[in-house]
Design a protein around this motif. Sequence first.
Motif: not given
Length: 114
Positions: A34-38, A90-96, A101-104, A112-113
Motif C-alpha cells: 500500500a505504501e513504502r519507502i523507496h 517508522g513510516l509515520q515519522a518519515w512521512k511527517a 514514499t511510494i504508494a499505489i 506513484r511517489e
Amino acid sequence: MTKIHDLTPAEVDARMKIGGVELIDVREPAEYGAERIHGALLFPLSSFDPHALPKNVDIIFQCGTGKRSGMAVARCQAAGLKHAAHLAGGLQAWKAAGLPTIAIDPATGKPREK
C-alpha cells in the motif's frame, strides 16, 4: 537487554543516499504494497529470520511506528547478530518529515511517489 539505536528520518535518508545500508521493512506484505519507502526491502516480522538478512551491509529496520522494528532488533540480537538501528517513529515519522514514499494509486493500481 536489547540495545536499540534510534535514527531520525533525516539520518536514515542521508545514510541511504550514501549507500552501504539496507532499509528493512518488517511490516506485512499488504502494508508494504500500500505504501513504502523507496528502496526498502520487505522482511515481514511474522516470518522474520534474522539469518536471512543481507550480509556485508549495515541494516536499518523500519515499520509503521517503530514498535515492530524494535522487535526485529531484539530478534537479531537474540540470534547473536549486532543489528541495532531502526527508524524511530517508522513510516509515520518519515512521512511527517516530508520525505517521499511510494504508494499505489487507487485510480490506476500503479505505483506513484507521494
